[in-house]
Design an enzyme around this catalytic site. Structure first.
Site, PDB file in Angstrom:
ATOM      1  CG  PHE A  30      -1.947   1.109   1.182  1.00  0.00           C
ATOM      2  CD1 PHE A  30      -3.207   0.894   0.657  1.00  0.00           C
ATOM      3  CD2 PHE A  30      -1.647   2.371   1.666  1.00  0.00           C
ATOM      4  CE1 PHE A  30      -4.142   1.924   0.613  1.00  0.00           C
ATOM      5  CE2 PHE A  30      -2.557   3.407   1.629  1.00  0.00           C
ATOM      6  CZ  PHE A  30      -3.819   3.178   1.097  1.00  0.00           C
ATOM      7  CG  ASP A  31       3.436   4.340   2.565  1.00  0.00           C
ATOM      8  OD1 ASP A  31       3.932   4.848   1.537  1.00  0.00           O
ATOM      9  OD2 ASP A  31       3.555   4.831   3.704  1.00  0.00           O
ATOM     10  CE  LYS A  32       3.905  -1.322  -5.072  1.00  0.00           C
ATOM     11  NZ  LYS A  32       4.603  -2.609  -4.898  1.00  0.00           N
ATOM     12  CG  ASN A  47       7.859  -6.780   1.620  1.00  0.00           C
ATOM     13  OD1 ASN A  47       8.503  -6.847   0.582  1.00  0.00           O
ATOM     14  ND2 ASN A  47       7.045  -7.736   2.024  1.00  0.00           N
ATOM     15  CB  SER A  64       6.973 -10.471  -5.361  1.00  0.00           C
ATOM     16  OG  SER A  64       6.431  -9.826  -6.493  1.00  0.00           O
ATOM     17  CG  ASN A  67       3.687  -9.398  -9.966  1.00  0.00           C
ATOM     18  OD1 ASN A  67       3.118 -10.116 -10.771  1.00  0.00           O
ATOM     19  ND2 ASN A  67       3.082  -8.898  -8.910  1.00  0.00           N
ATOM     20  CE1 TYR A  95      -3.544  -1.870  -1.270  1.00  0.00           C
ATOM     21  CE2 TYR A  95      -1.547  -3.125  -1.644  1.00  0.00           C
ATOM     22  CZ  TYR A  95      -2.391  -2.091  -1.988  1.00  0.00           C
ATOM     23  OH  TYR A  95      -2.078  -1.260  -3.034  1.00  0.00           O
TER      24      TYR A  95
END
Length: 358
Positions: free
Chosen positions: A63-65, A139, A173, A175, A313
């Protein structure tokens, strides 16, 4: 106030591209004064990782990278906030569009590709909030084009561990090409050894967490659990998004988009993996339950499966920040009905049943 206004704002946001709507939300949070909420009911307190969490409901990474608004997010009532993912060098991630709302399924597919402003920017923001209250973790990942991904994790840990309460090693992840390969036993063993070494060299009293995928085999989970315990990881985060596409999805067209699926359809597989991890690691190894938490009932089930803390999230996309308070109130109601005064009395109670749930 922001929670009450969300039903009016949501139709406007949902007419926008999902990534654009998200960016506007972050900008709005940055402009708002940090709320001072009443203290949480002490029955929701969780003592874990050497910290006192005021409640078990956290905001998941993604959310808040860039660690732009962690204090504003804590002001929404979260018991803790995880910022990131962060990688050493700035990278733009995958081409847009790369986020898709599956509204009928209350789900999201993203293929951001660990877009990040980079370690220097995020570290500066976290350093600027030093001394403020609230539990904040970060993270971390590796750059897509890195020639030494293990070194990337070590660099992030060395720089960020002194600035946060916990560091989550993200090897799950879907991606970033090849990232999930780091869940293999040999790679993971070396990765965790170097991460813990970097934390210790920084003289940081920071917990090291490991976030795993929901798609691994049970044999793979056996290896991950054994490696995590051997290398001194202090908690497992279960789980990241899934590359699977359940046949039950209503939004079949959007379901063909590449990326990780989150939200309500992830609840079942992520909760089964959580319960399986609980059975392997026992009651003395903390777990954080993520995936499909969109109600008090979902959070309660994660706790019964083995989670001491939960994160959400995707549900914010559909329910807004008022959901946090509703989950906390719902947990207290269920505690009253169960006749317990501490959530840890319930952690893992139904793990055996939920590990086998269809």
């Amino acid at each position: 106030m922001i929670g009450a206004a969300f039903p009016l704002v949501r139709p406007v946001l949902h007419r926008l591209d999902a990534e654009r709507a998200h960016d506007l939300t972050l900008r709005a949070l940055a402009l708002m004064p940090t709320a001072r909420l009443p203290a949480d009911d002490p029955r929701l307190t969780v003592e874990l990782l050497g910290r006192r969490f005021p409640n078990p409901v956290g905001l998941a990474a993604g959310f808040d990278k860039g660690a732009r608004v962690p204090d504003a997010l804590l002001g929404l009532g979260f018991g803790f906030v995880e910022v990131g993912g962060v990688v050493p060098q700035p990278q733009s991630g995958n081409p847009q569009p790369r986020v898709f709302r599956l509204a009928a399924d209350r789900a999201v597919i993203n293929r951001y590709g660990l877009n990040s402003e980079g370690l220097v920017v995020v570290a500066a923001r976290l350093r600027a909030r030093a001394g403020r209250p609230g539990i904040v973790g970060v993270n971390i990942g590796a750059n897509k084009d890195s020639s030494d991904r293990l070194a990337d994790y070590a660099a992030c840990t060395a720089a960020l561990a002194p600035l946060v309460d916990f560091v989550t090693v993200n090897v799950s992840s879907p991606n970033t090409p090849g990232l999930r390969d780091l869940q293999g036993e040999a790679f993971l063993d070396e990765l965790l050894a170097r991460t813990v070494e970097a934390r210790d060299a920084a003289n940081a009293a920071t917990a090291i967490l490991l976030k795993i995928a929901p798609d691994m085999s049970l044999d793979g989970l056996d290896a991950v659990c054994a490696t995590a315990r051997r290398r001194g990881v202090q908690a497992l985060v279960v789980s990241n998004t899934t590359v699977a596409r359940p046949a039950s999805l209503v939004e079949q067209g959007l379901a063909r988009e590449t990326g990780g699926l989150s939200g309500r359809p992830l609840f079942g597989p992520a909760t089964r993996m959580l319960a399986q991890a609980r059975l392997r690691l026992g009651s003395d190894f903390p777990l954080i339950g993520v995936g499909g938490v969109d109600s008090a009932e979902a959070a309660w089930t994660k706790i019964l499966a083995g989670a001491s803390l939960v994160q959400l999230y995707s549900a914010l996309v559909y329910d807004g920040p008022g959901l946090v308070g509703r989950i906390k109130s719902g947990l207290l109601e269920r505690m009253d009905r169960a006749g317990v005064t501490r959530l840890d009395a319930l952690v893992g109670r139904d793990a055996e049943d939920l590990a086998r749930a269809a």
